[in-house]
Each structure stands twice: as structure tokens, then as C-alpha cells.
Design a protein around this motif. Structure first.
Motif, short mmCIF file in Angstrom:
data_model
loop_
_atom_site.label_atom_id
_atom_site.label_comp_id
_atom_site.label_asym_id
_atom_site.label_seq_id
_atom_site.Cartn_x
_atom_site.Cartn_y
_atom_site.Cartn_z
N UNK A 79 36.51 37.58 51.60
CA UNK A 79 36.59 38.12 50.23
C UNK A 79 37.02 37.03 49.26
N UNK A 80 36.69 37.24 47.99
CA UNK A 80 36.98 36.25 46.96
C UNK A 80 38.15 36.70 46.10
N UNK A 81 38.98 35.74 45.73
CA UNK A 81 40.01 35.97 44.74
C UNK A 81 39.84 34.92 43.64
N UNK A 82 40.35 35.24 42.47
CA UNK A 82 40.21 34.33 41.34
C UNK A 82 41.43 34.41 40.44
N UNK A 83 41.66 33.34 39.73
CA UNK A 83 42.60 33.33 38.61
C UNK A 83 41.72 33.46 37.37
N UNK A 84 42.01 34.47 36.55
CA UNK A 84 41.17 34.78 35.40
C UNK A 84 41.98 34.67 34.11
N UNK A 85 41.45 33.92 33.15
CA UNK A 85 42.05 33.88 31.81
C UNK A 85 41.72 35.17 31.10
N UNK A 86 42.76 35.93 30.73
CA UNK A 86 42.58 37.15 29.95
C UNK A 86 43.31 36.91 28.63
N UNK A 87 42.64 36.35 27.68
CA UNK A 87 43.32 35.95 26.45
C UNK A 87 44.28 34.82 26.78
N UNK A 88 45.57 35.01 26.48
CA UNK A 88 46.59 34.00 26.74
C UNK A 88 47.16 34.10 28.16
N UNK A 89 46.94 35.21 28.83
CA UNK A 89 47.50 35.44 30.17
C UNK A 89 46.50 35.03 31.25
N UNK A 90 47.03 34.73 32.43
CA UNK A 90 46.20 34.47 33.60
C UNK A 90 46.55 35.52 34.65
N UNK A 91 45.51 36.20 35.16
CA UNK A 91 45.71 37.22 36.19
C UNK A 91 45.06 36.76 37.48
N UNK A 92 45.66 37.14 38.60
CA UNK A 92 45.08 36.89 39.91
C UNK A 92 44.53 38.21 40.42
N UNK A 93 43.31 38.17 40.94
CA UNK A 93 42.73 39.40 41.47
C UNK A 93 41.55 39.14 42.36
N UNK A 94 41.07 40.20 42.97
CA UNK A 94 39.86 40.14 43.81
C UNK A 94 38.65 40.14 42.92
N UNK A 95 37.58 39.50 43.40
CA UNK A 95 36.32 39.50 42.66
C UNK A 95 35.24 39.98 43.60
N UNK A 96 34.46 40.96 43.15
CA UNK A 96 33.34 41.42 43.96
C UNK A 96 32.11 40.61 43.59
N UNK A 97 31.36 40.20 44.61
CA UNK A 97 30.16 39.41 44.38
C UNK A 97 30.45 37.93 44.28
N UNK A 98 29.39 37.17 44.06
CA UNK A 98 29.53 35.73 43.91
C UNK A 98 30.07 35.39 42.54
N UNK A 99 30.96 34.43 42.49
CA UNK A 99 31.58 34.03 41.24
C UNK A 99 31.81 32.52 41.25
N UNK A 100 31.75 31.93 40.07
CA UNK A 100 32.02 30.50 39.93
C UNK A 100 32.98 30.28 38.78
N UNK A 101 33.65 29.15 38.80
CA UNK A 101 34.54 28.78 37.71
C UNK A 101 33.74 28.80 36.41
N UNK A 102 34.30 29.42 35.40
CA UNK A 102 33.64 29.52 34.09
C UNK A 102 32.86 30.81 33.89
N UNK A 103 32.63 31.57 34.97
CA UNK A 103 31.93 32.86 34.82
C UNK A 103 32.79 33.84 34.02
#
Length: 126
Positions: A79-103
């Protein structure tokens, strides 16, 4: 906006309950403006305890991602996990499907294991 009552002081229980109801809560420091995507007792940037609960953006950009090849007990590997920029915050979570940095990804609800939720994101098709 959700119908959820946003607590003044965010703790793990209220954060996880909001997540289960489909709302991403975080905190913003009143002194320096730093935002976090998970409950903290004090601002991780300046140490202030003057932090308020906020509702986070639900669409953001993948900052980093990885595939968990050796999973903890109870999880299926790959399974994939990602750090995601949500405005000023960064969240860690699971990602379904293929994902790349910048998506661009959007919050799609909570992934739960043994009653413990984590944010789950889906790639936004362009």
C-alpha cells in the motif's frame, strides 16, 4: 463545511472522531501561523500553546510518497502512503491507486484499522 462541532482544543479522540465523520481537522498557531494536520500540545515551530483547531483543506499536492513493501501485522503489503500539502499543513495518509510527487490528491475519508483512523486520499484525474 461539515456539521461537526469543532473543538477549541484538539486532542486525538476528537481528531479521530472527526476523521471518521469525513472531516480533516488540524491546528493553527496564533503566534506564528504554523499549521499542523494532527493534534499537538504546542506549536512545533515556536512552542506556543496558543493554538486553535481549524478545518483543513481537503485537496492538496503530494510532497512525498512511498510504498510499504513490508507491512505491519494486520496490513496487506504494497500500500502507498504520502505526505500531502493541504494549504499550509502537511498530512500523512494512505493513497489509493498510483501516485507521484506533485500529483493533486483529495481527501476521500478515513482508512480504519482496529478502530484507528488515518486520512485516505485519491488522485484527482486531470
Amino acid at each position: 463545511m461539515s456539521q461537526l462541532e469543532i473543538p477549541e482544543h484538539l486532542k486525538y479522540d476528537s481528531w479521530s472522531e472527526a476523521l471518521k465523520q469525513g472531516t480533516l481537522l488540524g491546528q493553527e498557531c496564533a503566534d506564528c501561523g504554523h499549521q499542523t494536520a494532527a493534534p499537538k500540545a504546542a506549536c512545533v515551530r515556536c512552542g506556543s500553546r496558543d493554538i486553535e483547531t481549524i478545518e483543513l483543506e481537503t485537496t492538496g499536492e503530494v510532497y512525498s510518497e512511498t510504498t510499504i513493501a513490508v507491512s505491519p501485522v494486520g496490513f496487506e503489503a504494497g500500500y502507498k502512503i504520502a505526505i500531502v500539502h493541504l494549504g499550509e499543513a502537511k498530512a500523512v495518509g494512505r493513497v489509493s491507486g498510483d501516485v507521484e510527487i506533485g500529483d493533486t490528491v483529495t481527501f476521500s475519508g478515513a482508512f480504519e484499522h482496529d478502530g484507528q483512523p488515518t486520512p485516505q486520499f485519491e488522485v484527482v484525474s486531470e
